[in-house]
Write an enzyme that holds these catalytic residues in place. Structure first.
Site, PDB file in Angstrom:
ATOM      1  N   GLY A  13       0.809  -1.214   0.000  1.00  0.00           N
ATOM      2  CA  GLY A  13       0.000   0.000   0.000  1.00  0.00           C
ATOM      3  C   GLY A  13       0.843   1.265   0.000  1.00  0.00           C
ATOM      4  CG  ASP A  35       0.092  -6.333   0.651  1.00  0.00           C
ATOM      5  OD1 ASP A  35      -0.983  -6.751   0.155  1.00  0.00           O
ATOM      6  OD2 ASP A  35       0.243  -5.156   1.021  1.00  0.00           O
ATOM      7  CB  ILE A  36      -3.474 -10.284   0.733  1.00  0.00           C
ATOM      8  CG1 ILE A  36      -4.242 -11.531   0.286  1.00  0.00           C
ATOM      9  CG2 ILE A  36      -4.128  -8.985   0.236  1.00  0.00           C
ATOM     10  CD1 ILE A  36      -5.611 -11.663   0.923  1.00  0.00           C
ATOM     11  CG  ASP A  53      -5.447 -13.513   4.467  1.00  0.00           C
ATOM     12  OD1 ASP A  53      -5.370 -12.588   5.297  1.00  0.00           O
ATOM     13  OD2 ASP A  53      -6.513 -13.949   4.011  1.00  0.00           O
ATOM     14  CB  ILE A  54      -2.634 -10.536   8.286  1.00  0.00           C
ATOM     15  CG1 ILE A  54      -4.020  -9.952   7.993  1.00  0.00           C
ATOM     16  CG2 ILE A  54      -1.545  -9.672   7.704  1.00  0.00           C
ATOM     17  CD1 ILE A  54      -4.273  -8.618   8.668  1.00  0.00           C
ATOM     18  CE1 TYR A 153      -9.194   1.740   7.725  1.00  0.00           C
ATOM     19  CE2 TYR A 153      -9.684   4.073   7.987  1.00  0.00           C
ATOM     20  CZ  TYR A 153      -8.769   3.055   7.813  1.00  0.00           C
ATOM     21  OH  TYR A 153      -7.426   3.357   7.746  1.00  0.00           O
ATOM     22  CE  LYS A 157      -6.790   1.570  10.512  1.00  0.00           C
ATOM     23  NZ  LYS A 157      -5.461   0.918  10.540  1.00  0.00           N
TER      24      LYS A 157
END
Length: 338
Positions: A13, A35-36, A53-54, A153, A157
């Site tokens: 990103g 990163d995916i 994937d995380i 979102y 967060k």
């Protein structure tokens, strides 16, 4: 003996790519880039690339079996607009993904008898002001004020901030022997602008979208009103703040969560800056009522005085320098080269 490393998630990103390029100049530790999405080719010589994937527990288990994780920069997330369309997926990635990494960091901290630093970028989306009158009254919002997000979102967060604080202060608080706690440090960012990566669909991206469209001679219909105002920051300052917070002595930090910001512009003022450099830019305003309501709930500016006091935060780029020296020259070059 496991090799000590730094782990960056979401490295493909906007923040991740910029962070790698700065971090390699400051550390001798290898960087695992996870990163995916495919890891950008330009980063391969700088990092240990790992596409995955995380949420993949077996991947994380293999990672900690080979490496001692010293610091985690957890950047992976579904951003605001996409999260509204897929809230359950957003919760899974943004919350469950973060929880899994916090557990990993907690176990690693106890295992090596030394805290793992967990650096977490949060967002202006964690705030939620109820109406425009309140937004006008409370122009510069502090970290603990108006934490009433209206997006998935923002909710994700804000909750993950609290999870990080729990794992760094209260994890296993009823156990007979307290573990070594991880070291959680969080930044709440304003709208971020990069000259080198295209806007990725965030709700604050109307500003950078103006610039990128103008540089390509493409018309742009802005989805907010001319008078809407939020704070912004360019990517070099975002990376600077991440690294400053990472390197700050623990004793200097009075909070776990810090606002950082640079300059505040209305959408009309942002357009005027674009027109200064791209006088033929075709920018109109066609507010999307629903997206507009989200931006209206965000503060006009952030109070980052705590960061300035505790770890000497100071942005390098105000609005003038952002446009003159960073955004316009680099965005022009980006599209002239194509």
């Amino acid at each position: 003996m496991r090799k000590k490393v730094i782990l960056i998630t979401g490295v493909s990103g906007e923040i991740g790519q910029a962070l790698v390029n700065s971090l390699v100049k400051q550390t001798d530790l290898p960087i695992i880039a996870l990163d995916i999405a495919p890891i950008p080719e330009a980063l391969h010589s700088l990092v240990i690339p790992m596409q995955g994937d995380i949420m993949d527990k077996s991947l994380l288990s293999r990672l900690v079996s080979e490496y001692e994780v010293d610091t985690i920069y957890h950047l992976a997330a579904l951003l605001s607009t996409r999260s509204e369309f897929t809230p359950e997926a957003a919760h899974k990635v943004n919350v469950e993904g973060t929880l899994g990494l916090l557990n990993l960091a907690a176990e690693q901290s106890d295992w090596r008898d030394e805290p793992v630093k967990f650096i977490f970028p949060s967002s202006i989306a964690a705030y939620g002001l109820p109406d425009l009158d309140t937004k006008t009254t409370y122009t510069r919002v502090r970290e603990w004020e108006w934490n009433n997000p209206r997006t998935m979102y923002g909710c994700n967060k804000l909750y993950c901030e609290q999870l990080g604080i729990y794992y760094s202060k209260y994890y296993r608080q009823l156990a007979a022997d307290l573990p070594v706690m991880l070291d959680f440090r969080c930044l709440r960012f304003p709208g971020l602008i990069s000259a080198f990566t295209a806007p990725s669909g965030g709700t604050s991206d109307y500003g950078p979208e103006m610039l990128h469209h103008a540089a390509q001679d493409k018309p742009y219909a802005c989805f907010v009103r001319e008078d809407v105002r939020i704070p912004f920051m360019v990517m070099p300052d975002a990376v600077k703040s991440i690294l400053m917070l990472t390197n700050a002595p623990k004793s200097a930090l009075k909070h776990s969560v810090y606002n950082v910001t640079s300059f505040s512009l209305s959408a009309a003022e942002f357009r005027d800056w674009v027109l200064k450099y791209f006088p033929n830019a075709q920018i109109t305003f066609q507010p999307d009522v629903k997206r507009q309501a989200i931006v209206d709930s965000w503060p006009a500016d952030l109070d980052d005085s705590a960061a300035r006091r505790n770890w000497a935060w100071q942005p390098d780029y105000d609005a003038v320098r952002s446009f003159d020296e960073y955004l316009v020259p680099n965005i022009r070059q980006r599209y002239q080269a194509k």
